[in-house]
Design a protein around this motif. Structure first.
Motif, PDB file in Angstrom:
ATOM      1  N   LEU A 170      13.592   6.718   0.061  1.00 24.30           N
ATOM      2  CA  LEU A 170      12.442   7.356   0.710  1.00 24.30           C
ATOM      3  C   LEU A 170      11.520   6.303   1.301  1.00 24.30           C
ATOM      4  N   PHE A 171      11.241   5.271   0.536  1.00 25.56           N
ATOM      5  CA  PHE A 171      10.371   4.190   0.989  1.00 25.56           C
ATOM      6  C   PHE A 171      10.911   3.565   2.267  1.00 25.56           C
ATOM      7  N   ALA A 172      12.191   3.208   2.278  1.00 27.97           N
ATOM      8  CA  ALA A 172      12.789   2.508   3.415  1.00 27.97           C
ATOM      9  C   ALA A 172      13.007   3.412   4.619  1.00 27.97           C
ATOM     10  N   ASP A 173      13.469   4.635   4.378  1.00 28.53           N
ATOM     11  CA  ASP A 173      13.887   5.500   5.489  1.00 28.53           C
ATOM     12  C   ASP A 173      12.786   6.388   6.051  1.00 28.53           C
ATOM     13  N   ALA A 174      11.822   6.738   5.231  1.00 35.23           N
ATOM     14  CA  ALA A 174      10.787   7.657   5.704  1.00 35.23           C
ATOM     15  C   ALA A 174       9.423   7.013   5.846  1.00 35.23           C
ATOM     16  N   GLU A 175       9.110   6.100   4.977  1.00 33.46           N
ATOM     17  CA  GLU A 175       7.755   5.552   4.959  1.00 33.46           C
ATOM     18  C   GLU A 175       7.618   4.248   5.743  1.00 33.46           C
ATOM     19  N   MET A 225       0.830  -1.200   0.000  1.00 41.61           N
ATOM     20  CA  MET A 225       0.000   0.000   0.000  1.00 41.61           C
ATOM     21  C   MET A 225       0.871   1.259   0.000  1.00 41.61           C
ATOM     22  N   ILE A 226       1.910   1.271   0.805  1.00 40.98           N
ATOM     23  CA  ILE A 226       2.812   2.428   0.828  1.00 40.98           C
ATOM     24  C   ILE A 226       3.497   2.578  -0.532  1.00 40.98           C
ATOM     25  N   ALA A 227       3.930   1.478  -1.110  1.00 38.19           N
ATOM     26  CA  ALA A 227       4.568   1.531  -2.428  1.00 38.19           C
ATOM     27  C   ALA A 227       3.597   2.111  -3.456  1.00 38.19           C
ATOM     28  N   SER A 228       2.353   1.688  -3.421  1.00 37.27           N
ATOM     29  CA  SER A 228       1.354   2.199  -4.356  1.00 37.27           C
ATOM     30  C   SER A 228       1.178   3.697  -4.189  1.00 37.27           C
ATOM     31  N   PHE A 229       1.117   4.150  -2.957  1.00 38.00           N
ATOM     32  CA  PHE A 229       0.957   5.583  -2.707  1.00 38.00           C
ATOM     33  C   PHE A 229       2.167   6.366  -3.209  1.00 38.00           C
ATOM     34  N   LEU A 230       3.364   5.854  -2.989  1.00 44.69           N
ATOM     35  CA  LEU A 230       4.560   6.539  -3.484  1.00 44.69           C
ATOM     36  C   LEU A 230       4.581   6.605  -5.009  1.00 44.69           C
TER      37      LEU A 230
END
Length: 129
Positions: free
Chosen positions: A117-122, A36-41
């Motif tokens: 960004l995905f790994a460090d912030a989300e 879901m986070i990947a989709s949003f990014l």
């Protein structure tokens, strides 16, 4: 298994599951990917980041509607009231969709330069209020 950081965990909205587990005194280690986070990014303007929508768009898979399992309106029940035999296919289909989406979305996140960004912030541990 849940606390072993060497066993990678992936999921759809896994931060929610992580938060629920923490509220009950358990934790996750090794959380690696959230579809879901990947989709949003990848598509922040989209209104649909739920698993059914992602499976349809990326896998051409029309999943079992939740309403087929729990009903609708005044006849709707909660998932814990559904017999295991009934909910098992639905649950397995969810897990399968996440596993199939994972490499596709991971590759796309990397391709657009959003892996850090995905790994460090989300994908950080949720706080528990």
């Amino acid at each position: 298994m849940l606390t072993n950081p060497k066993i990678e965990k992936i999921g759809q909205n896994i931060k929610y599951d992580w938060m629920v587990l923490r509220r009950h005194g358990a934790d996750l280690a090794g959380v690696d990917f959230d579809t879901m986070i990947a989709s949003f990014l990848l598509d922040p303007g989209s209104r649909q980041h739920n698993l059914d929508a992602l499976a349809l768009v990326h896998l051409n898979l029309r999943k079992i509607p939740t309403s087929d399992i729990i009903g609708k309106g005044k006849d709707e029940i909660t998932m814990d009231q559904v017999p295991v035999e009934t909910v098992s296919e639905y649950a397995c289909e969810d897990a399968d969709a996440v596993v199939r989406l994972w490499p596709h979305l991971r590759r796309r996140v990397a391709d657009v330069g959003a892996a850090e960004l995905f790994a460090d912030a989300e994908l950080i541990a949720p706080s528990v209020a």
